[in-house]
Design a protein around this motif. Sequence first.
Motif, PDB file in Angstrom:
ATOM      1  N   ILE A 117       0.855  -1.204   0.000  1.00 19.69           N
ATOM      2  CA  ILE A 117       0.000   0.000   0.000  1.00 19.69           C
ATOM      3  C   ILE A 117       0.889   1.252   0.000  1.00 19.69           C
ATOM      4  CG2 ILE A 117      -1.636   1.348   1.390  1.00 19.69           C
ATOM      5  CD1 ILE A 117      -2.577  -1.459   2.534  1.00 19.69           C
ATOM      6  N   VAL A 118       1.832   1.284   0.959  1.00 18.75           N
ATOM      7  CA  VAL A 118       2.651   2.494   1.116  1.00 18.75           C
ATOM      8  C   VAL A 118       3.547   2.692  -0.110  1.00 18.75           C
ATOM      9  CG1 VAL A 118       4.416   3.606   2.524  1.00 18.75           C
ATOM     10  CG2 VAL A 118       2.557   2.358   3.628  1.00 18.75           C
ATOM     11  N   LEU A 119       4.132   1.607  -0.604  1.00 17.61           N
ATOM     12  CA  LEU A 119       4.995   1.707  -1.787  1.00 17.61           C
ATOM     13  C   LEU A 119       4.221   2.223  -2.987  1.00 17.61           C
ATOM     14  CD1 LEU A 119       7.392  -1.354  -1.985  1.00 17.61           C
ATOM     15  CD2 LEU A 119       7.958   1.079  -2.244  1.00 17.61           C
ATOM     16  N   ASN A 120       3.001   1.738  -3.111  1.00 18.27           N
ATOM     17  CA  ASN A 120       2.180   2.181  -4.220  1.00 18.27           C
ATOM     18  C   ASN A 120       1.912   3.676  -4.146  1.00 18.27           C
ATOM     19  OD1 ASN A 120      -0.131   2.291  -6.112  1.00 18.27           O
ATOM     20  ND2 ASN A 120       0.284   0.080  -6.108  1.00 18.27           N
TER      21      ASN A 120
ATOM     22  N   LEU B 247       3.664   5.867  -2.491  1.00 21.22           N
ATOM     23  CA  LEU B 247       4.930   6.593  -2.656  1.00 21.22           C
ATOM     24  C   LEU B 247       5.357   6.649  -4.118  1.00 21.22           C
ATOM     25  CD1 LEU B 247       7.079   5.388   0.380  1.00 21.22           C
ATOM     26  CD2 LEU B 247       6.403   7.747  -0.139  1.00 21.22           C
ATOM     27  N   SER B 248       5.248   5.522  -4.820  1.00 18.47           N
ATOM     28  CA  SER B 248       5.719   5.545  -6.204  1.00 18.47           C
ATOM     29  C   SER B 248       4.811   6.406  -7.071  1.00 18.47           C
ATOM     30  CB  SER B 248       5.893   4.135  -6.775  1.00 18.47           C
ATOM     31  OG  SER B 248       4.688   3.455  -6.700  1.00 18.47           O
ATOM     32  N   ASN B 249       3.500   6.442  -6.750  1.00 18.11           N
ATOM     33  CA  ASN B 249       2.608   7.391  -7.437  1.00 18.11           C
ATOM     34  C   ASN B 249       3.070   8.821  -7.179  1.00 18.11           C
ATOM     35  OD1 ASN B 249       0.865   5.665  -8.663  1.00 18.11           O
ATOM     36  ND2 ASN B 249      -0.753   5.820  -7.117  1.00 18.11           N
ATOM     37  N   ALA B 250       3.386   9.110  -5.895  1.00 18.65           N
ATOM     38  CA  ALA B 250       3.781  10.471  -5.527  1.00 18.65           C
ATOM     39  C   ALA B 250       5.038  10.870  -6.291  1.00 18.65           C
ATOM     40  CB  ALA B 250       3.990  10.563  -4.026  1.00 18.65           C
ATOM     41  N   VAL B 251       6.015   9.968  -6.358  1.00 19.14           N
ATOM     42  CA  VAL B 251       7.263  10.268  -7.074  1.00 19.14           C
ATOM     43  C   VAL B 251       6.969  10.470  -8.564  1.00 19.14           C
ATOM     44  CG1 VAL B 251       9.510   9.338  -7.766  1.00 19.14           C
ATOM     45  CG2 VAL B 251       8.719   9.067  -5.402  1.00 19.14           C
ATOM     46  N   LYS B 252       6.102   9.582  -9.088  1.00 19.66           N
ATOM     47  CA  LYS B 252       5.801   9.632 -10.517  1.00 19.66           C
ATOM     48  C   LYS B 252       5.148  10.959 -10.915  1.00 19.66           C
ATOM     49  CE  LYS B 252       3.875   5.843 -12.126  1.00 19.66           C
ATOM     50  NZ  LYS B 252       2.752   4.942 -12.479  1.00 19.66           N
ATOM     51  N   PHE B 253       4.265  11.460 -10.060  1.00 17.61           N
ATOM     52  CA  PHE B 253       3.479  12.646 -10.436  1.00 17.61           C
ATOM     53  C   PHE B 253       4.010  13.951  -9.830  1.00 17.61           C
ATOM     54  CE2 PHE B 253       0.383   9.140 -10.939  1.00 17.61           C
ATOM     55  CZ  PHE B 253       0.109   9.300 -12.291  1.00 17.61           C
ATOM     56  N   THR B 254       5.219  13.901  -9.267  1.00 19.75           N
ATOM     57  CA  THR B 254       5.790  15.127  -8.693  1.00 19.75           C
ATOM     58  C   THR B 254       7.078  15.483  -9.432  1.00 19.75           C
ATOM     59  OG1 THR B 254       4.867  14.523  -6.557  1.00 19.75           O
ATOM     60  CG2 THR B 254       6.560  16.221  -6.538  1.00 19.75           C
ATOM     61  N   GLU B 255       7.173  16.713  -9.892  1.00 15.04           N
ATOM     62  CA  GLU B 255       8.368  17.153 -10.619  1.00 15.04           C
ATOM     63  C   GLU B 255       9.253  18.037  -9.753  1.00 15.04           C
ATOM     64  OE1 GLU B 255       9.119  15.825 -13.385  1.00 15.04           O
ATOM     65  OE2 GLU B 255       7.167  14.829 -13.582  1.00 15.04           O
ATOM     66  N   ARG B 256       8.652  18.758  -8.807  1.00 13.50           N
ATOM     67  CA  ARG B 256       9.411  19.683  -7.944  1.00 13.50           C
ATOM     68  C   ARG B 256       8.905  19.554  -6.521  1.00 13.50           C
ATOM     69  NH1 ARG B 256       8.990  23.057 -12.333  1.00 13.50           N
ATOM     70  NH2 ARG B 256       6.961  23.764 -11.628  1.00 13.50           N
ATOM     71  N   GLY B 257       9.799  19.864  -5.564  1.00  9.22           N
ATOM     72  CA  GLY B 257       9.363  19.851  -4.167  1.00  9.22           C
ATOM     73  C   GLY B 257       9.719  18.526  -3.513  1.00  9.22           C
TER      74      GLY B 257
ATOM     75  N   GLY C 174       2.492   5.789 -17.578  1.00 16.31           N
ATOM     76  CA  GLY C 174       2.756   4.367 -17.424  1.00 16.31           C
ATOM     77  C   GLY C 174       1.963   3.789 -16.269  1.00 16.31           C
ATOM     78  N   GLY C 175       2.154   2.495 -16.041  1.00 21.43           N
ATOM     79  CA  GLY C 175       1.438   1.844 -14.939  1.00 21.43           C
ATOM     80  C   GLY C 175       0.169   1.175 -15.426  1.00 21.43           C
ATOM     81  N   SER C 176      -0.287   0.226 -14.604  1.00 20.70           N
ATOM     82  CA  SER C 176      -1.437  -0.576 -15.015  1.00 20.70           C
ATOM     83  C   SER C 176      -2.763   0.106 -14.698  1.00 20.70           C
ATOM     84  CB  SER C 176      -1.409  -1.922 -14.284  1.00 20.70           C
ATOM     85  OG  SER C 176      -1.533  -1.697 -12.890  1.00 20.70           O
ATOM     86  N   GLY C 177      -2.720   1.082 -13.826  1.00 24.43           N
ATOM     87  CA  GLY C 177      -3.992   1.682 -13.389  1.00 24.43           C
ATOM     88  C   GLY C 177      -4.685   0.831 -12.343  1.00 24.43           C
ATOM     89  N   LEU C 178      -3.969  -0.196 -11.861  1.00 27.79           N
ATOM     90  CA  LEU C 178      -4.581  -1.091 -10.878  1.00 27.79           C
ATOM     91  C   LEU C 178      -4.136  -0.775  -9.458  1.00 27.79           C
ATOM     92  CD1 LEU C 178      -4.158  -4.472 -12.788  1.00 27.79           C
ATOM     93  CD2 LEU C 178      -6.179  -3.029 -12.649  1.00 27.79           C
ATOM     94  N   GLY C 179      -3.058   0.022  -9.337  1.00 28.87           N
ATOM     95  CA  GLY C 179      -2.415   0.222  -8.034  1.00 28.87           C
ATOM     96  C   GLY C 179      -3.369   0.710  -6.960  1.00 28.87           C
ATOM     97  N   LEU C 180      -4.109   1.796  -7.234  1.00 28.35           N
ATOM     98  CA  LEU C 180      -4.990   2.342  -6.197  1.00 28.35           C
ATOM     99  C   LEU C 180      -6.151   1.413  -5.888  1.00 28.35           C
ATOM    100  CD1 LEU C 180      -5.009   6.158  -7.033  1.00 28.35           C
ATOM    101  CD2 LEU C 180      -4.080   5.050  -4.999  1.00 28.35           C
ATOM    102  N   SER C 181      -6.596   0.705  -6.924  1.00 28.68           N
ATOM    103  CA  SER C 181      -7.675  -0.252  -6.686  1.00 28.68           C
ATOM    104  C   SER C 181      -7.185  -1.360  -5.744  1.00 28.68           C
ATOM    105  CB  SER C 181      -8.127  -0.840  -8.020  1.00 28.68           C
ATOM    106  OG  SER C 181      -9.050  -1.852  -7.803  1.00 28.68           O
ATOM    107  N   ILE C 182      -5.945  -1.834  -6.001  1.00 32.58           N
ATOM    108  CA  ILE C 182      -5.364  -2.860  -5.119  1.00 32.58           C
ATOM    109  C   ILE C 182      -5.205  -2.288  -3.710  1.00 32.58           C
ATOM    110  CG2 ILE C 182      -3.275  -4.219  -4.670  1.00 32.58           C
ATOM    111  CD1 ILE C 182      -2.982  -4.400  -7.772  1.00 32.58           C
TER     112      ILE C 182
END
Lengths: 414, 188
Positions: A306-309, A311-321, A369-377
């Motif tokens: 859960i946490v990794l998912n 976190l990796s979303n946060a990294v993926k969608f953040t460019e600054r900060g 990218g990504g399956s789009g399944l992460g948040l559902s999982i």
Amino acid sequence: MAKARVPSHDEPISRPAGPAAGLGLDAEALGRLFPFHLVLDRQLAIRSAGAVLQRVLPALAPPAAFSDHFTVRRPALALDFDTLAAHTRTIFLLAARAAPDLILKGEMIPLKAGAQLAFIGTPWITDLTALPRLRLTASDFPVHDSVSDFLVLIQAQKTALEDARKLAEQLGEARDAALKASRVKSEFLANMSHELRTPLNAIIGFSEMLSTQTLGPLPEQYHSYADYIRSSGVMLLDLINDLLDLSRIEAGQYSLEESEVAVGPTLSECLAVVTTDAQRKGLKLSLEPGPRDLRLRADQRAIKQIVLNLLSNAVKFTERGGISVHVEPHRLGLDLRVVDTGIGIDPIIIPCLFEPFRQGHIGLSRKYGGSGLGLSICRNLVELHGGTIALASEPGKGTTATVRLPPGRIIAGG
Amino acid sequence: MYGLINKAVHDLVVSKFGEDKWTEIARKAGVTDPNFVSMAKYPDEVTYKLVGAASEVLGAPPAAILEAFGEYWTVYSAEAGFGHLLDFAGNNLVDFLRNLDNMHTRVQLTFPELEPPSFKVSEVTDKSLRLHYYSKRPGLAPVAMGMIKGLGKRFNTPVSISLDRGRDNGHDHDEFIVLYGEGARAVA
């Protein structure tokens, strides 16, 4: 304008004098209008009866005793002339002794200055099947009688209910079929995902050997091809793992392996996994782990996932900060929050993000990218723990993902 | 028309020609939801389109489809739960036809949007009668003819029916000569 006076319930309604008071009806017309009537004398002998009533009750030959042929089902009263005559404007239900299906509903009307009493009524029919038993047809009822209308209404109601029952049955069957199809699909996916992983492991393993040149140097171009094979294989494996998890959850085959989970160290491990990617983008990572000895009863692998998912979303969608993880135990349980300063999400699409296969639908997976399944999982895993997950966001202002686990999950440090 | 009529069309087609033909007819008629609700009102157009599509798919003239429907209606309405009401309307052809108009009027109380046809009976003998049929809908005389045939079967009486005067010839209603019992046997 003066209001017209309405006669009270017990007050006789004023009638015009003269022959019109009796409508001038002859015996034949009276018989047709009231084919189920009775006329009783002071001894409660039946002096006359309607033609249809006599046909339905052949033993009813005047001057028969009223009590030999009928019982008064309502109202409760002593069976004597004066008592009956005193109950005008009262609904009488007379039950025929010879025909249990025949109940007559009507009223008593005093006749001939109180020397006789007329019962004016009609069969009280609530069940259509009584009609053939009583050998009654529409011709037996006077046109003014509403019993026939009532019978149509009863049947229409029955038909409507039967329709509703059949439609509900069809809907239920369609729902069962859809659920079964979904379950079969999930089972198929669970099996296929497993079958897919096996050859992928070989592809990843051997391409990694080529990439690291375990068995000796490769021409430069082959080396980069081997890298592509390996990284594509890893991406594919991630996708398949997501599919496998989701299909196991949907097929009801996912059960939690619960143990004591130390919150701080677990979150640190998760942060370590995304550190390289975050540093590559120049993002700052921070953790506020809450109480030092905070421990949960949970499935450690699921909590990490859960946490990794998130976190990796946060990294993926953040460019600054940066990205920060906060832990906060409180009266309602334990909140794990992942806060980023990324691109944010239009609140309208937030509910879609927890639906499987929806990310592709809203055009995110092509870009990021990504399956789009992460948040559902994630949502499924959180719910298996009895918790909830929510996203709060505004486009351009970052996103906060909050996982709330119930207080019963906290073993220590809460 | 109420859904009950469209359900009867569905049942007639399925019982005689199978579900596939019905699917084809419904598609051609543009019926997207074939689960008609008996007590719900549908535009007349739906029924007319179903008849038109049935005529095309089954290769029979619309009048034949309508007559088959009229005959089937006496069976279907009984099976759809209105059998006791049919019994109630009469246990022989003549009584039934005499009560038919009153019955339709009573049914209107329950189905307030119903626009039923009107029937009158005249020149009744023990072999024949004249049936007057009034309808605000065009072209449905064959339904009435089929219905009389169905009633003949219901009351186990041979019937022979012919159109004596019709709206096609400028009259305000249709008039049928109905021969029944001995009267029908004599012309058979």
